[in-house]
Design a protein around this motif. Structure first.
Motif, PDB file in Angstrom:
ATOM      1  N   GLN A 151       0.049   8.417 -10.593  1.00 51.36           N
ATOM      2  CA  GLN A 151      -0.267   7.313  -9.693  1.00 51.36           C
ATOM      3  C   GLN A 151      -1.453   6.549 -10.253  1.00 51.36           C
ATOM      4  OE1 GLN A 151       1.548   6.481  -7.074  1.00 51.36           O
ATOM      5  NE2 GLN A 151       2.925   8.205  -7.390  1.00 51.36           N
ATOM      6  N   VAL A 152      -1.304   5.246 -10.449  1.00 50.23           N
ATOM      7  CA  VAL A 152      -2.359   4.420 -11.020  1.00 50.23           C
ATOM      8  C   VAL A 152      -2.800   3.419  -9.971  1.00 50.23           C
ATOM      9  CG1 VAL A 152      -2.947   2.805 -12.853  1.00 50.23           C
ATOM     10  CG2 VAL A 152      -1.380   4.691 -13.304  1.00 50.23           C
ATOM     11  N   ASP A 153      -4.125   3.314  -9.771  1.00 52.18           N
ATOM     12  CA  ASP A 153      -4.685   2.359  -8.824  1.00 52.18           C
ATOM     13  C   ASP A 153      -5.039   1.093  -9.593  1.00 52.18           C
ATOM     14  OD1 ASP A 153      -5.615   1.348  -6.458  1.00 52.18           O
ATOM     15  OD2 ASP A 153      -7.635   2.179  -6.721  1.00 52.18           O
ATOM     16  N   ASP A 154      -4.326  -0.017  -9.355  1.00 51.65           N
ATOM     17  CA  ASP A 154      -4.487  -1.237 -10.145  1.00 51.65           C
ATOM     18  C   ASP A 154      -5.175  -2.368  -9.387  1.00 51.65           C
ATOM     19  OD1 ASP A 154      -3.314  -0.212 -12.373  1.00 51.65           O
ATOM     20  OD2 ASP A 154      -1.291  -0.883 -11.836  1.00 51.65           O
ATOM     21  N   ASP A 155      -5.896  -2.129  -8.316  1.00 47.95           N
ATOM     22  CA  ASP A 155      -6.441  -3.235  -7.539  1.00 47.95           C
ATOM     23  C   ASP A 155      -7.693  -3.846  -8.162  1.00 47.95           C
ATOM     24  OD1 ASP A 155      -6.904  -0.536  -6.586  1.00 47.95           O
ATOM     25  OD2 ASP A 155      -8.441  -1.393  -5.294  1.00 47.95           O
TER      26      ASP A 155
END
Length: 113
Positions: A85-89
């Motif tokens: 899971q990658v957080d791209d915000d």
């Protein structure tokens, strides 16, 4: 019930890496053996058609053993890692600014550092 599970496995088409090696070695070995047997049978009968029939029968056996994904070819299934899971915000904005700063860093000869 067991026939249904074998049918489901054959329809899934899954073969692991160890199974691919096994099918390859089995196919090559059986084709070599049937080639030798065909040559011996043809030599004894003095008939080329005998060699061709023996080799054709060996090819059919090899195709039946090696082409379908039998359960013995999936005895070491590959365990894949779960998807990360990658957080791209906020990370994308910081990376873009760093890239622009890197483009501005050149020495007096025009070479990048």
């Amino acid at each position: 019930m067991a026939l249904f599970s074998v049918t489901a496995i054959l329809q899934s088409g899954k073969i692991d890496f160890q199974g691919q090696r096994l099918a390859d070695r089995l196919g090559h070995s059986l084709l070599f053996i049937t080639g030798v047997l065909g040559f011996i049978a043809a030599f004894l009968t003095q008939s080329l058609s005998t060699a061709l029939y023996v080799d054709l029968a060996g090819l059919v056996v090899v195709l039946l053993l090696c082409v379908p994904p039998w359960p013995m070819y999936n005895s070491h299934p590959v365990e894949w890692q779960p998807k990360a899971q990658v957080d791209d915000d906020d990370d994308d904005e910081d990376d873009d600014e760093d890239d622009e700063d890197d483009e501005d860093e050149e020495d007096e000869d025009g070479k990048r550092n």
